[in-house]
Motif scaffolding. Structure first.
Motif, PDB file in Angstrom:
ATOM      1  N   MET A   1       0.713  -1.146   0.135  1.00 19.92           N
ATOM      2  CA  MET A   1       0.036   0.165  -0.084  1.00 19.92           C
ATOM      3  C   MET A   1       0.807   1.298   0.049  1.00 19.92           C
ATOM      4  SD  MET A   1      -2.948   1.120   2.589  1.00 19.92           S
ATOM      5  CE  MET A   1      -1.769   1.242   4.086  1.00 19.92           C
TER       6      MET A   1
ATOM      7  N   ILE B   1      -8.700   6.889   2.844  1.00 21.52           N
ATOM      8  CA  ILE B   1      -8.276   5.269   2.639  1.00 21.52           C
ATOM      9  C   ILE B   1      -9.017   4.721   1.481  1.00 21.52           C
ATOM     10  CG2 ILE B   1      -7.930   3.034   3.762  1.00 21.52           C
ATOM     11  CD1 ILE B   1      -8.006   4.565   6.498  1.00 21.52           C
TER      12      ILE B   1
ATOM     13  N   TYR C   1      -9.897   1.695  -1.104  1.00 23.33           N
ATOM     14  CA  TYR C   1     -10.145   0.135  -1.187  1.00 23.33           C
ATOM     15  C   TYR C   1     -10.426  -0.310  -2.178  1.00 23.33           C
ATOM     16  CZ  TYR C   1     -10.509   0.853   3.969  1.00 23.33           C
ATOM     17  OH  TYR C   1     -10.376   1.096   5.241  1.00 23.33           O
TER      18      TYR C   1
ATOM     19  N   ARG D   1      -6.912  -2.645   1.164  1.00 25.26           N
ATOM     20  CA  ARG D   1      -6.472  -1.092   1.123  1.00 25.26           C
ATOM     21  C   ARG D   1      -5.099  -1.237  -0.005  1.00 25.26           C
ATOM     22  NH1 ARG D   1      -5.472   1.043   7.070  1.00 25.26           N
ATOM     23  NH2 ARG D   1      -7.582   1.045   7.866  1.00 25.26           N
TER      24      ARG D   1
ATOM     25  N   GLU E   1      -3.368   5.139   0.763  1.00 25.36           N
ATOM     26  CA  GLU E   1      -3.883   5.975   1.802  1.00 25.36           C
ATOM     27  C   GLU E   1      -3.174   7.196   1.574  1.00 25.36           C
ATOM     28  OE1 GLU E   1      -3.063   6.374   6.741  1.00 25.36           O
ATOM     29  OE2 GLU E   1      -3.079   4.448   5.662  1.00 25.36           O
TER      30      GLU E   1
END
Length: 97
Positions: free
Chosen positions: A1, A73, A75, A81, A84
């Motif tokens: 992520m 955030i 998704y 995820r 961010e």
């Protein structure tokens, strides 16, 4: 992520960024995949927004903007995820209600 830092002074700027990021994730055409928004409430007060984009074959990607935490955030359609974004500046919550 991955993590990124961004600043948005207006709600429409934030929504445009979210729409673009969600569509880019699944190679969707933003003109064909509208952005939906739902106020996020905590204790009866609006504390952010939930965004989602629906694509073909029941594809649905989403993002949560938490104004209290100053972050968004993202998704993917499986619920994992993928991004961010920390916000150094956020729009006023009165615009979100």
């Amino acid at each position: 992520m991955s993590r990124t830092v961004a600043a948005f002074s207006a709600l429409e700027e934030l929504a445009g960024y979210v729409h673009s990021a969600l569509c880019d994730k699944d190679a969707l055409d933003p003109a064909q995949a509208p952005l939906f928004r739902t106020p996020l409430r905590r204790g009866g007060r609006v504390c952010g927004l939930v965004f989602h984009v629906e694509g073909p074959r029941l594809l649905r990607t989403s993002a949560v903007w938490s104004a209290d935490d100053a972050r968004i955030i993202f998704y993917d359609s499986s619920g994992l995820r993928f991004l961010e974004v920390a916000l150094s500046e956020s729009p006023a919550l009165k615009d979100a209600a």
